[in-house]
Motif scaffolding. Structure first.
Motif, mmCIF file in Angstrom:
data_model
loop_
_atom_site.group_PDB
_atom_site.id
_atom_site.type_symbol
_atom_site.label_atom_id
_atom_site.label_comp_id
_atom_site.label_asym_id
_atom_site.label_seq_id
_atom_site.Cartn_x
_atom_site.Cartn_y
_atom_site.Cartn_z
ATOM 1 N N GLU A 18 0.829 -1.206 0.000
ATOM 2 C CA GLU A 18 0.000 0.000 0.000
ATOM 3 C C GLU A 18 0.866 1.260 0.000
ATOM 4 N N ASN A 19 2.143 1.131 0.375
ATOM 5 C CA ASN A 19 3.055 2.277 0.348
ATOM 6 C C ASN A 19 3.175 2.851 -1.054
ATOM 7 N N PHE A 20 3.022 2.021 -2.074
ATOM 8 C CA PHE A 20 3.067 2.496 -3.451
ATOM 9 C C PHE A 20 2.018 3.585 -3.655
ATOM 10 N N LEU A 21 0.829 3.348 -3.115
ATOM 11 C CA LEU A 21 -0.259 4.324 -3.283
ATOM 12 C C LEU A 21 0.002 5.596 -2.492
ATOM 13 N N GLU A 22 0.704 5.481 -1.388
ATOM 14 C CA GLU A 22 1.051 6.680 -0.629
ATOM 15 C C GLU A 22 1.964 7.585 -1.456
ATOM 16 N N SER A 87 -14.276 -3.734 -6.431
ATOM 17 C CA SER A 87 -13.827 -4.328 -5.180
ATOM 18 C C SER A 87 -13.956 -3.352 -4.014
ATOM 19 N N ASP A 88 -14.027 -3.908 -2.818
ATOM 20 C CA ASP A 88 -14.029 -3.079 -1.610
ATOM 21 C C ASP A 88 -12.687 -2.404 -1.412
ATOM 22 N N GLU A 89 -11.610 -3.024 -1.912
ATOM 23 C CA GLU A 89 -10.278 -2.424 -1.811
ATOM 24 C C GLU A 89 -10.240 -1.069 -2.502
ATOM 25 N N PHE A 90 -10.918 -0.959 -3.621
ATOM 26 C CA PHE A 90 -10.950 0.301 -4.359
ATOM 27 C C PHE A 90 -11.547 1.408 -3.499
ATOM 28 N N ARG A 91 -12.688 1.160 -2.872
ATOM 29 C CA ARG A 91 -13.337 2.163 -2.030
ATOM 30 C C ARG A 91 -12.468 2.503 -0.815
ATOM 31 N N GLN A 92 -11.844 1.502 -0.243
ATOM 32 C CA GLN A 92 -10.971 1.721 0.907
ATOM 33 C C GLN A 92 -9.760 2.578 0.504
ATOM 34 N N MET A 96 -8.451 6.214 1.917
ATOM 35 C CA MET A 96 -7.120 6.344 2.513
ATOM 36 C C MET A 96 -6.239 7.353 1.768
ATOM 37 N N PHE A 97 -6.421 7.470 0.456
ATOM 38 C CA PHE A 97 -5.572 8.323 -0.375
ATOM 39 C C PHE A 97 -6.461 9.280 -1.163
ATOM 40 N N PRO A 98 -6.837 10.393 -0.557
ATOM 41 C CA PRO A 98 -7.825 11.296 -1.166
ATOM 42 C C PRO A 98 -7.403 11.910 -2.499
#
Length: 107
Positions: A18-22, A87-92, A96-98
């Motif tokens: 998930e650090n990639f998305l940060e 997926s629910d991951e997409f919404r989460q 998390m990453f506005p």
């Protein structure tokens, strides 16, 4: 320093951590990833941007180099994110990453 458009394509299957998305969130929001560059890299960027700064009549300060670099990243780097919306991951991830919502066009 050449001023070439670059496309960074990133799909949800490439998210190993998930650090990639940060980092992507930071790029979308501010145009940079904090503490990414080593001092040697900063020196190389400074030398590459020196002619551009001089042509624009800007001072050769660390702040001016950083501002020009960020401006050029925002102008020439285009991020394309491909994610499945079912997926629910997409919404989460959106919560998390506005910047994935605020700084993107969703299609």
């Amino acid at each position: 320093a050449e001023g070439t458009n670059v496309v960074f394509l990133f799909t949800d299957t490439q998210i190993v951590q998930e650090n990639f998305l940060e980092d992507i969130n930071n790029i979308l929001n501010s145009g940079e990833v904090p503490n990414l560059w080593k001092s040697e890299d900063v020196q190389t960027m400074t030398e590459a941007l020196r002619p551009i700064l001089q042509a624009q009549g800007l001072p050769m300060t660390k702040n001016a180099v950083n501002t020009l670099f960020i401006t050029r990243v925002r102008s020439y780097l285009h991020c394309v994110l491909a994610m499945s919306p079912v997926s629910d991951e997409f919404r989460q991830r959106l919560r998390m990453f506005p910047s994935l919502v605020n700084c993107c066009t969703i299609d």
